[in-house]
Design an enzyme around this catalytic site. Structure first.
Site, PDB file in Angstrom:
ATOM      1  N   ASP A 102      32.931  45.846  57.220  1.00  0.00           N
ATOM      2  CA  ASP A 102      32.840  45.227  58.548  1.00  0.00           C
ATOM      3  C   ASP A 102      32.795  46.251  59.652  1.00  0.00           C
ATOM      4  O   ASP A 102      32.376  45.945  60.780  1.00  0.00           O
ATOM      5  CB  ASP A 102      34.030  44.274  58.733  1.00  0.00           C
ATOM      6  CG  ASP A 102      33.945  43.135  57.745  1.00  0.00           C
ATOM      7  OD1 ASP A 102      34.303  43.350  56.564  1.00  0.00           O
ATOM      8  OD2 ASP A 102      33.468  42.050  58.119  1.00  0.00           O
ATOM      9  N   ARG A 107      30.409  33.736  58.181  1.00  0.00           N
ATOM     10  CA  ARG A 107      31.244  34.929  58.077  1.00  0.00           C
ATOM     11  C   ARG A 107      30.388  36.003  57.408  1.00  0.00           C
ATOM     12  O   ARG A 107      29.297  35.760  56.943  1.00  0.00           O
ATOM     13  CB  ARG A 107      32.544  34.679  57.331  1.00  0.00           C
ATOM     14  CG  ARG A 107      32.556  33.680  56.163  1.00  0.00           C
ATOM     15  CD  ARG A 107      31.734  34.048  54.991  1.00  0.00           C
ATOM     16  NE  ARG A 107      32.007  35.394  54.536  1.00  0.00           N
ATOM     17  CZ  ARG A 107      31.210  36.097  53.768  1.00  0.00           C
ATOM     18  NH1 ARG A 107      30.057  35.596  53.375  1.00  0.00           N
ATOM     19  NH2 ARG A 107      31.532  37.304  53.394  1.00  0.00           N
ATOM     20  N   ASN A 157      37.229  46.806  55.469  1.00  0.00           N
ATOM     21  CA  ASN A 157      36.607  45.745  54.678  1.00  0.00           C
ATOM     22  C   ASN A 157      37.673  44.733  54.307  1.00  0.00           C
ATOM     23  O   ASN A 157      38.861  44.887  54.641  1.00  0.00           O
ATOM     24  CB  ASN A 157      35.923  46.330  53.431  1.00  0.00           C
ATOM     25  CG  ASN A 157      34.964  45.326  52.800  1.00  0.00           C
ATOM     26  OD1 ASN A 157      34.154  44.716  53.477  1.00  0.00           O
ATOM     27  ND2 ASN A 157      35.093  45.141  51.498  1.00  0.00           N
ATOM     28  N   ALA A 208      29.844  40.402  58.284  1.00  0.00           N
ATOM     29  CA  ALA A 208      29.555  41.118  59.523  1.00  0.00           C
ATOM     30  C   ALA A 208      28.155  40.868  60.088  1.00  0.00           C
ATOM     31  O   ALA A 208      28.014  40.422  61.225  1.00  0.00           O
ATOM     32  CB  ALA A 208      29.818  42.619  59.315  1.00  0.00           C
TER      33      ALA A 208
END
Ligand SMILES: CSC[C@H]1O[C@H](OP(=O)(O)O)[C@H](O)[C@@H]1O
Length: 359
Positions: free
Chosen positions: A251, A58, A261, A60
């Site tokens: 993100d 995980r 985010n 981005a």
């Protein structure tokens, strides 16, 4: 990486979330941290899709890197000798991996880049082995570039820090979320390497606890002064004057500077503004999406109720209760003091200043 404490130099190798193993992808299963360090070997795009979707990997940039290697695995599955058929296999794999999570734009940025590379390769190469080797080189380049970009983000954000400063962060935007160093955590590592005494406050970040399980783990491993907070403590800590800056990852940054985010970020930004504390966002250009006009256009992932109702290894809510579990929120650009990228720091007016980064 290294740091000096009490005249002693300590070196350590931070954990790598994503790497290539010759014919498979190696993923550190971040769901098991901090208690267990387990590396998984993934051989198919389906395993990579599941690894992203279930958050074994995980963050981005890390998601984009994993997906790029997932496309390489898709190309390796093609057993024929037609470049056009190989390219179709690659395109199909890209489209499939694009459905693994909706918010982090790095996923789509990486898939678009590796697809474009495959299309160019298929115009000039006919040998399957050569095609796959060249596509792997592109995935490796995406990973290597991210490491360099994150270090440069750290260098550009470092001037914002000074000795004795309290810094609050949310979720995990560290080395585990990227190829190395992280984004929001990158300046913390550089500050520490240079002997600066910073005090980091890490929100636990319910419901998946990336702050408690990952950020606190990373910073403790690096010897950085980190204090773990429950998510409802930020206001009190700020009111005590313990925090001089908030820095987070993201993100997806929309063209107008709105920031998606981890859920809870928007509330932190409002609290920071209320306390006169600067709120910084650190990200690579690959997280800035000029095609998304505003935060309202950013798809927000909703995740399973069980992340909330079955945390800590036991049921924490009555069966059948309604649950709302958005994994992200959007911070309007007016709450963002500055966005720090590998090309430098950007401030409002974001619509025009973000565009300049790509000129
Ligand atoms: C450097 S990107 C980190 C970013 O990604 C996290 O989301 P998730 O853990 O769900 O992938 C979080 O929003 C972080 O700020």
């Amino acid at each position: 990486m290294s740091y000096t404490s009490a005249g002693q130099t300590h070196t350590y190798e931070p954990l790598s979330s994503v790497s290539w193993g010759g014919d498979h992808l190696i993923l550190l299963d971040q769901r098991l941290l901090p208690e267990d360090i387990v590396y998984l070997k993934l051989y198919t795009p389906e395993e990579v899709w599941e690894g992203i979707h279930s958050m074994k990997v995980r963050g981005a940039p890390a998601i984009g890197i994993a997906a790029a290697f997932g496309v390489v695995l898709g190309g390796l599955q093609y057993a024929g000798d037609q470049p056009g058929e190989w390219l179709q296999q690659v395109r199909t794999t890209c489209d499939y991996l694009a459905t693994s999570r909706p918010t982090a734009v790095n996923l789509f940025w990486a898939l678009d880049r590796i697809k474009l590379t495959a299309e160019k390769l298929a115009e000039t190469l006919s040998d399957r082995t050569a095609l796959n080797a060249a596509l792997l080189a592109e995935a490796e380049a995406i990973r290597a570039e991210d490491e360099d970009v994150c270090r440069r983000i750290g260098e550009n954000a470092l001037p914002l820090f000074k000795d004795g400063m309290g810094i609050l962060t949310h979720c995990n935007a560290g080395g585990l979320a990227t190829a190395k160093y992280g984004t929001a955590l990158a300046p913390m590592y550089l500050a520490h390497e240079q002997g600066m005494n910073i005090k980091v406050f890490a929100d636990e970040t319910r419901p998946v606890l990336q702050g408690a399980r990952l950020t606190a783990f990373e910073l403790q491993q690096a010897g950085i002064d980190v204090t773990l907070l429950a998510d409802n403590m930020a206001a009190m800590v700020m009111s005590k004057g313990w925090v001089q800056a908030v820095i987070v990852g993201t993100d997806r940054v929309a063209a107008n500077g709105d920031v998606a985010n981890k859920i809870g970020t928007y509330g932190l930004a409002v609290l920071a503004k209320a306390h006169g504390i600067p709120f910084y966002v650190a990200c690579p250009l690959s997280t800035i999406d000029l095609n998304t006009k505003t935060g309202a256009d950013i798809p927000i992932e909703e995740r399973p109720a069980e992340e909330i109702t079955e945390g800590f290894g036991k049921r924490t809510a009555p069966h059948g209760v309604k649950v709302y579990n958005p994994a992200f929120d959007v911070t309007p650009n007016e709450y963002v003091t500055a966005i720090i990228t590998e090309k430098g720091m950007v401030q409002a007016p974001y619509s025009e200043n973000l565009k300049k980064l790509f000129e």
